[in-house]
Design an enzyme around this catalytic site. Structure first.
Site, PDB file in Angstrom:
ATOM      1  N   ASN A  89      30.216 -13.663  25.599  1.00 49.72           N
ATOM      2  CA  ASN A  89      31.154 -14.338  24.698  1.00 49.72           C
ATOM      3  C   ASN A  89      31.252 -13.522  23.412  1.00 49.72           C
ATOM      4  OD1 ASN A  89      31.540 -16.555  26.457  1.00 49.72           O
ATOM      5  ND2 ASN A  89      29.644 -17.503  25.725  1.00 49.72           N
ATOM      6  N   GLY A  95      33.364 -18.827  22.199  1.00 49.79           N
ATOM      7  CA  GLY A  95      32.123 -19.536  22.508  1.00 49.79           C
ATOM      8  C   GLY A  95      30.866 -18.858  22.013  1.00 49.79           C
ATOM      9  N   SER A  97      27.920 -18.293  19.806  1.00 50.82           N
ATOM     10  CA  SER A  97      27.239 -19.098  18.784  1.00 50.82           C
ATOM     11  C   SER A  97      26.061 -18.362  18.169  1.00 50.82           C
ATOM     12  CB  SER A  97      26.780 -20.432  19.372  1.00 50.82           C
ATOM     13  OG  SER A  97      25.884 -20.224  20.446  1.00 50.82           O
ATOM     14  N   HIS A 102      24.496 -10.541  23.549  1.00 49.54           N
ATOM     15  CA  HIS A 102      23.706 -11.014  24.695  1.00 49.54           C
ATOM     16  C   HIS A 102      24.597 -11.142  25.917  1.00 49.54           C
ATOM     17  CE1 HIS A 102      25.075 -14.463  22.273  1.00 49.54           C
ATOM     18  NE2 HIS A 102      25.212 -15.121  23.409  1.00 49.54           N
ATOM     19  N   HIS A 104      24.937 -13.278  29.276  1.00 50.52           N
ATOM     20  CA  HIS A 104      24.488 -14.444  30.045  1.00 50.52           C
ATOM     21  C   HIS A 104      24.453 -14.060  31.527  1.00 50.52           C
ATOM     22  CE1 HIS A 104      25.320 -17.660  26.928  1.00 50.52           C
ATOM     23  NE2 HIS A 104      26.154 -16.724  26.484  1.00 50.52           N
TER      24      HIS A 104
HETATM   25  P1  5GP Z   1      26.614 -17.888  23.030  1.00 49.46           P
HETATM   26  O1  5GP Z   1      27.109 -19.309  22.799  1.00 49.46           O
HETATM   27  O2  5GP Z   1      26.436 -17.169  21.698  1.00 49.46           O
HETATM   28  O3  5GP Z   1      27.405 -17.089  24.015  1.00 49.46           O
HETATM   29  O4  5GP Z   1      25.181 -18.031  23.697  1.00 49.46           O
HETATM   30  C1  5GP Z   1      24.037 -18.298  22.961  1.00 49.46           C
HETATM   31  C2  5GP Z   1      23.056 -18.930  23.910  1.00 49.46           C
HETATM   32  O5  5GP Z   1      21.763 -18.873  23.305  1.00 49.46           O
HETATM   33  C3  5GP Z   1      23.340 -20.393  24.214  1.00 49.46           C
HETATM   34  O6  5GP Z   1      23.524 -20.560  25.610  1.00 49.46           O
HETATM   35  C4  5GP Z   1      22.105 -21.119  23.689  1.00 49.46           C
HETATM   36  O7  5GP Z   1      21.725 -22.186  24.529  1.00 49.46           O
HETATM   37  C5  5GP Z   1      21.059 -20.042  23.653  1.00 49.46           C
HETATM   38  N1  5GP Z   1      20.062 -20.194  22.602  1.00 49.46           N
HETATM   39  C6  5GP Z   1      20.290 -20.516  21.296  1.00 49.46           C
HETATM   40  N2  5GP Z   1      19.132 -20.536  20.615  1.00 49.46           N
HETATM   41  C7  5GP Z   1      18.159 -20.203  21.516  1.00 49.46           C
HETATM   42  C8  5GP Z   1      16.748 -20.056  21.391  1.00 49.46           C
HETATM   43  O8  5GP Z   1      16.147 -20.226  20.318  1.00 49.46           O
HETATM   44  N3  5GP Z   1      16.051 -19.708  22.515  1.00 49.46           N
HETATM   45  C9  5GP Z   1      16.688 -19.499  23.711  1.00 49.46           C
HETATM   46  N4  5GP Z   1      15.921 -19.153  24.768  1.00 49.46           N
HETATM   47  N5  5GP Z   1      18.026 -19.627  23.852  1.00 49.46           N
HETATM   48  C10 5GP Z   1      18.748 -19.976  22.772  1.00 49.46           C
END
Ligand code: 5GP
Ligand code: ZN
Length: 116
Positions: A89, A95, A97, A102, A104
């Site tokens: 993302n 999406g 956050s 990273h 997924h």
């Molecule tokens: P994004 O929304 O940026 O594509 O994905 C961020 C991901 O990081 C989300 O799926 C969220 O659940 C995960 N996430 C956020 N904070 C933490 C954390 O402290 N530890 C882990 N293992 N995952 C996290």
């Protein structure tokens, strides 16, 4: 560069615990705390890069490495037979956050398309 207020930098440095499944000198992979599928892993570079949009020419080997490790851990988790999805993302509207690059890795259930 390690950014003290970046949660994924703090996970990479070991400051904050995470369910690590793989690590090497360039990246680490760990379980997402809010899994969207039976297997939901995140692969991150050790180096702080905000998003795919901030990846430069010098980062090409790192990006290739993240994708190869994503496929390797998907195989290690038994996802290859039925397939898995890799997602990056980029930007809040897409999406994102956590603003540390990273990948997924999602699998273990049928995944619909298109994503929301
Ligand atoms: P994004 O929304 O940026 O594509 O994905 C961020 C991901 O990081 C989300 O799926 C969220 O659940 C995960 N996430 C956020 N904070 C933490 C954390 O402290 N530890 C882990 N293992 N995952 C996290
Ligand atoms: Zn970071």
């Amino acid at each position: 560069m390690v950014e003290q207020d970046c949660i994924f930098c703090r996970i990479a440095s070991g400051d904050i615990p995470a369910g690590r499944v793989y690590e090497d000198d360039q990246c680490i992979a760990f379980r997402d705390t809010n899994p969207q599928a039976p297997v939901h892993l995140l692969v991150i570079p050790r180096e702080h890069v905000e998003s795919l949009d901030d990846v430069g020419l010098k980062d090409e080997p790192m990006l290739g490495h993240l994708m190869r490790i994503a496929s390797r851990i998907a195989n290690d988790q038994g996802l290859a037979e039925n397939g898995y999805r890799t997602v990056i993302n980029t930007g809040a509207s897409a999406g994102q956050s956590v603003f540390h690059l990273h990948v997924h890795v999602l699998g273990g259930r049928p995944l619909s398309w298109p994503p929301g």
